[in-house]
Design a protein around this motif. Sequence first.
Motif, PDB file in Angstrom:
ATOM      1  N   LEU A   1      53.086  33.521  43.954  1.00 45.16           N
ATOM      2  CA  LEU A   1      52.820  32.204  44.533  1.00 45.16           C
ATOM      3  C   LEU A   1      51.327  31.915  44.568  1.00 45.16           C
ATOM      4  N   HIS A   2      50.537  32.870  44.993  1.00 49.01           N
ATOM      5  CA  HIS A   2      49.084  32.707  45.015  1.00 49.01           C
ATOM      6  C   HIS A   2      48.562  32.457  43.607  1.00 49.01           C
ATOM      7  N   MET A   3      49.086  33.196  42.643  1.00 51.87           N
ATOM      8  CA  MET A   3      48.665  33.020  41.256  1.00 51.87           C
ATOM      9  C   MET A   3      48.965  31.606  40.767  1.00 51.87           C
ATOM     10  N   ALA A   4      50.156  31.105  41.078  1.00 52.02           N
ATOM     11  CA  ALA A   4      50.562  29.776  40.616  1.00 52.02           C
ATOM     12  C   ALA A   4      49.701  28.682  41.244  1.00 52.02           C
ATOM     13  N   LEU A   5      49.492  28.760  42.543  1.00 53.98           N
ATOM     14  CA  LEU A   5      48.705  27.730  43.218  1.00 53.98           C
ATOM     15  C   LEU A   5      47.240  27.763  42.795  1.00 53.98           C
TER      16      LEU A   5
ATOM     17  N   ALA B   1      47.105  26.099  39.360  1.00 55.42           N
ATOM     18  CA  ALA B   1      47.268  24.642  39.463  1.00 55.42           C
ATOM     19  C   ALA B   1      46.003  23.989  40.006  1.00 55.42           C
ATOM     20  N   THR B   2      45.404  24.608  41.014  1.00 56.54           N
ATOM     21  CA  THR B   2      44.181  24.063  41.612  1.00 56.54           C
ATOM     22  C   THR B   2      43.043  24.050  40.602  1.00 56.54           C
ATOM     23  N   GLN B   3      42.890  25.142  39.883  1.00 55.51           N
ATOM     24  CA  GLN B   3      41.814  25.231  38.892  1.00 55.51           C
ATOM     25  C   GLN B   3      42.017  24.226  37.757  1.00 55.51           C
TER      26      GLN B   3
ATOM     27  N   THR C   1      56.098  46.014  37.901  1.00 54.80           N
ATOM     28  CA  THR C   1      55.279  44.986  38.547  1.00 54.80           C
ATOM     29  C   THR C   1      54.571  44.095  37.539  1.00 54.80           C
ATOM     30  N   LYS C   2      53.971  44.687  36.528  1.00 60.50           N
ATOM     31  CA  LYS C   2      53.231  43.887  35.535  1.00 60.50           C
ATOM     32  C   LYS C   2      54.163  42.965  34.763  1.00 60.50           C
ATOM     33  N   VAL C   3      55.379  43.419  34.504  1.00 60.49           N
ATOM     34  CA  VAL C   3      56.353  42.568  33.815  1.00 60.49           C
ATOM     35  C   VAL C   3      56.614  41.307  34.644  1.00 60.49           C
ATOM     36  N   SER C   4      56.830  41.486  35.940  1.00 60.92           N
ATOM     37  CA  SER C   4      57.066  40.356  36.830  1.00 60.92           C
ATOM     38  C   SER C   4      55.878  39.398  36.830  1.00 60.92           C
ATOM     39  N   ASP C   5      54.677  39.955  36.936  1.00 60.98           N
ATOM     40  CA  ASP C   5      53.469  39.113  36.948  1.00 60.98           C
ATOM     41  C   ASP C   5      53.301  38.357  35.630  1.00 60.98           C
ATOM     42  N   ASP C   6      53.567  39.024  34.514  1.00 63.50           N
ATOM     43  CA  ASP C   6      53.418  38.383  33.203  1.00 63.50           C
ATOM     44  C   ASP C   6      54.424  37.248  33.012  1.00 63.50           C
ATOM     45  N   ILE C   7      55.640  37.453  33.486  1.00 68.59           N
ATOM     46  CA  ILE C   7      56.661  36.407  33.383  1.00 68.59           C
ATOM     47  C   ILE C   7      56.266  35.206  34.231  1.00 68.59           C
ATOM     48  N   ALA C   8      55.838  35.450  35.466  1.00 74.28           N
ATOM     49  CA  ALA C   8      55.423  34.353  36.338  1.00 74.28           C
ATOM     50  C   ALA C   8      54.248  33.594  35.726  1.00 74.28           C
ATOM     51  N   LYS C   9      53.280  34.322  35.200  1.00 76.33           N
ATOM     52  CA  LYS C   9      52.105  33.690  34.575  1.00 76.33           C
ATOM     53  C   LYS C   9      52.522  32.813  33.400  1.00 76.33           C
ATOM     54  N   SER C  10      53.443  33.311  32.569  1.00 73.81           N
ATOM     55  CA  SER C  10      53.903  32.536  31.415  1.00 73.81           C
ATOM     56  C   SER C  10      54.613  31.255  31.844  1.00 73.81           C
TER      57      SER C  10
END
Length: 246
Positions: free
Chosen positions: A199-203, A206-208, A132-141
């Motif tokens: 998706l929540h992390m990305a939006l 972007a908003t911030q 799970t953390k790998v997926s989150d880290d990739i999305a964040k990057s």
Amino acid sequence: DCESVQLSICLPLFAKMLQKSDLSNDMKMKISAMIEPLTELAIGEEINTRARSEAASSLFWIIYQHQNEKEKECLSKIALQESIIPGVLNRLDSIDKTKAEFYEENVDAIRNSLSLFALMGSAAGCRGLSSTKVSDDIAKSLVELTLFGKTVIPFGFQKQLSFQSSSHIQTVLQLVAASAYSTMISCDTGGPFWRQRILHMALKAATQAVSANSSSIDDSSFWGHLALVTHIAIKVKTYTLSDTVM
């Protein structure tokens, strides 16, 4: 050539077997040794597009369905640490040092590597558990590369991957990162929750970013923000997103 033809025949069969089979732990241990050579094939420039695609598909199914339960870390880290991230760093360095006629070649290589980077994130997200953390880290990057043109590389590198040193094509590379993120959220395998999380992390990011820089956003940041939000709007039904990030 002959090797590409052979790989184009064998790799689809291998990927199909991985998709359908329930392998023993002993077989999973043997298959895990194929992560690195499959990664080299997936980002290699010497074989045809179909063979590269099937190698990537094989990697996806190994990481998603066929990791040995005794593995403490996600197998995708092998691909990321040994091939994918070093490949992106080398190509960025080449962009700065080579002539203009090689820009397209280097950008294409970065596009292929970031697409595979995203695929590793999708496979890890589908698997969940220790992945799970790998997926989150990739999305964040990928989100940070899209919005800001830079990110601190995870997975033990702890160094900055930056598009900003290549200002003349920074916008192009940010759009490439946005496309890779789109690939990640396009995956419809596995449950919905890992996609909702990234998706929540990305939006939220972007908003911030827009709120913090509303009066001084530059062209590359503008196009990065626009690309990210557009990809999300195209790929995702809006009712799956909470009001807090809309």
